[in-house]
Design a protein around this motif. Structure first.
Motif, PDB file in Angstrom:
ATOM      1  N   LEU A  27      -2.739  -7.015  -1.345  1.00 16.34           N
ATOM      2  CA  LEU A  27      -3.302  -6.274  -0.428  1.00 16.34           C
ATOM      3  C   LEU A  27      -2.184  -5.252   0.498  1.00 16.34           C
ATOM      4  O   LEU A  27      -1.212  -6.103   0.903  1.00 16.34           O
ATOM      5  CB  LEU A  27      -3.879  -6.775   0.776  1.00 16.34           C
ATOM      6  CG  LEU A  27      -5.188  -7.828   0.361  1.00 16.34           C
ATOM      7  CD1 LEU A  27      -5.829  -8.667   1.348  1.00 16.34           C
ATOM      8  CD2 LEU A  27      -6.276  -7.122  -0.282  1.00 16.34           C
ATOM      9  N   CYS A  28      -2.036  -4.197   0.125  1.00 19.07           N
ATOM     10  CA  CYS A  28      -0.866  -3.266   0.654  1.00 19.07           C
ATOM     11  C   CYS A  28      -1.161  -2.485   1.970  1.00 19.07           C
ATOM     12  O   CYS A  28      -1.977  -1.862   1.837  1.00 19.07           O
ATOM     13  CB  CYS A  28      -0.361  -2.493  -0.499  1.00 19.07           C
ATOM     14  SG  CYS A  28       0.983  -1.499   0.154  1.00 19.07           S
ATOM     15  N   HIS A  29      -0.250  -2.990   3.035  1.00 21.86           N
ATOM     16  CA  HIS A  29      -0.365  -2.366   4.243  1.00 21.86           C
ATOM     17  C   HIS A  29       0.553  -1.270   4.673  1.00 21.86           C
ATOM     18  O   HIS A  29       0.895  -1.219   5.776  1.00 21.86           O
ATOM     19  CB  HIS A  29      -0.123  -3.457   5.322  1.00 21.86           C
ATOM     20  CG  HIS A  29      -1.280  -4.691   5.239  1.00 21.86           C
ATOM     21  ND1 HIS A  29      -2.487  -4.784   5.979  1.00 21.86           N
ATOM     22  CD2 HIS A  29      -1.325  -5.657   4.404  1.00 21.86           C
ATOM     23  CE1 HIS A  29      -3.057  -5.815   5.511  1.00 21.86           C
ATOM     24  NE2 HIS A  29      -2.330  -6.407   4.694  1.00 21.86           N
ATOM     25  N   CYS A  30       1.046  -0.616   3.278  1.00 14.97           N
ATOM     26  CA  CYS A  30       1.991   0.357   3.758  1.00 14.97           C
ATOM     27  C   CYS A  30       1.472   1.750   4.139  1.00 14.97           C
ATOM     28  O   CYS A  30       0.170   1.730   4.074  1.00 14.97           O
ATOM     29  CB  CYS A  30       3.032   0.728   2.574  1.00 14.97           C
ATOM     30  SG  CYS A  30       2.110   2.153   1.456  1.00 14.97           S
ATOM     31  N   ARG A  31       2.119   2.572   5.031  1.00 14.25           N
ATOM     32  CA  ARG A  31       1.782   3.678   5.608  1.00 14.25           C
ATOM     33  C   ARG A  31       0.826   4.572   4.757  1.00 14.25           C
ATOM     34  O   ARG A  31      -0.292   5.233   4.853  1.00 14.25           O
ATOM     35  CB  ARG A  31       2.719   4.325   6.321  1.00 14.25           C
ATOM     36  CG  ARG A  31       2.857   3.718   7.661  1.00 14.25           C
ATOM     37  CD  ARG A  31       1.883   3.749   8.855  1.00 14.25           C
ATOM     38  NE  ARG A  31       1.466   5.064   9.174  1.00 14.25           N
ATOM     39  CZ  ARG A  31      -0.028   5.611   9.403  1.00 14.25           C
ATOM     40  NH1 ARG A  31      -0.867   4.755   8.978  1.00 14.25           N
ATOM     41  NH2 ARG A  31       0.036   6.732   9.722  1.00 14.25           N
ATOM     42  N   ASP A  32       1.639   4.742   3.658  1.00 19.04           N
ATOM     43  CA  ASP A  32       0.907   5.452   2.429  1.00 19.04           C
ATOM     44  C   ASP A  32      -0.469   5.382   1.928  1.00 19.04           C
ATOM     45  O   ASP A  32      -1.291   6.195   1.920  1.00 19.04           O
ATOM     46  CB  ASP A  32       2.036   6.087   1.189  1.00 19.04           C
ATOM     47  CG  ASP A  32       2.921   6.926   1.566  1.00 19.04           C
ATOM     48  OD1 ASP A  32       3.121   7.214   2.663  1.00 19.04           O
ATOM     49  OD2 ASP A  32       3.902   6.907   0.667  1.00 19.04           O
ATOM     50  N   CYS A  33      -0.434   3.950   1.645  1.00 14.73           N
ATOM     51  CA  CYS A  33      -1.920   3.350   1.297  1.00 14.73           C
ATOM     52  C   CYS A  33      -2.825   3.520   2.614  1.00 14.73           C
ATOM     53  O   CYS A  33      -4.166   3.585   2.206  1.00 14.73           O
ATOM     54  CB  CYS A  33      -1.702   1.814   0.954  1.00 14.73           C
ATOM     55  SG  CYS A  33      -1.129   1.653  -0.803  1.00 14.73           S
ATOM     56  N   GLN A  34      -2.531   3.382   3.860  1.00 11.63           N
ATOM     57  CA  GLN A  34      -3.257   3.467   5.027  1.00 11.63           C
ATOM     58  C   GLN A  34      -3.723   5.006   4.960  1.00 11.63           C
ATOM     59  O   GLN A  34      -5.035   5.208   5.054  1.00 11.63           O
ATOM     60  CB  GLN A  34      -2.429   2.953   6.039  1.00 11.63           C
ATOM     61  CG  GLN A  34      -2.290   1.529   6.200  1.00 11.63           C
ATOM     62  CD  GLN A  34      -1.411   1.201   7.567  1.00 11.63           C
ATOM     63  OE1 GLN A  34      -0.825   2.187   8.151  1.00 11.63           O
ATOM     64  NE2 GLN A  34      -1.428  -0.009   7.860  1.00 11.63           N
TER      65      GLN A  34
HETATM   66 ZN   LIG Z   1       0.955   0.642  -0.293  1.00 16.50          ZN
END
Ligand SMILES: [Zn+2]
Ligand SMILES: [Zn+2]
Length: 145
Positions: A27-34
């Motif tokens: 589960l990726c919480h980086c800003r780009d994924c958001q």
């Molecule tokens: Zn990400």
């Protein structure tokens, strides 16, 4: 996993399949994924690129540099805009598939929350899953030896 796992976009124009064992579920919480998902995080499985193929339609690709300096190519349906999968320049042997686009996403078991340094305060994460500020050891996108 012997049989093919299939998925596709919202409108059905782009379809894909893969048969390899997922190598990392996250589960990726980086800003780009958001920003790209419009939500708190993106659920993804990395699978071997050799086992993955687009079976119908032609996704449009958007390329952006990630934190690591890698070129991240995001593939989405040109018709409905649904984000399907991504590839990172350092690891062309892997494809990161968006779990929500699988025909059956229910088997997904996330191994880690990643990039929690940019997780949102209103996002309540599962305490039983390990958390990493960026990537877990050995899971960053680096050229394989
Ligand atoms: Zn990400
Ligand atoms: Zn579509």
């Amino acid at each position: 996993m012997a049989s093919s796992i299939t998925g596709g976009c919202l409108c059905g124009a782009v379809r894909y399949e893969f048969s390899g064992e997922p190598v990392f579920s996250l589960l990726c919480h980086c800003r780009d994924c958001q920003r790209q998902s419009g939500s708190a995080y993106a659920a993804a499985v990395r699978v071997p690129a050799a086992s993955f193929r687009v079976t119908s339609g032609e996704p449009k690709r958007y390329i952006k540099s990630g934190d690591s300096g890698n070129q991240v190519t995001r593939a989405f349906c040109p018709e409905c805009g649904c984000m399907l999968f991504l590839q990172v320049s350092a690891r062309p042997d892997l494809v990161g598939i968006r779990v929500g686009t699988l025909d059956d996403p229910s088997w997904f078991r996330p191994e880690a929350d990643i990039f929690v340094k940019s997780a949102q305060p209103w996002d309540h994460m599962n305490p039983d899953i390990p958390k990493y500020d960026t990537y877990p050891p050995g899971k960053a996108y680096e050229p394989s030896a």
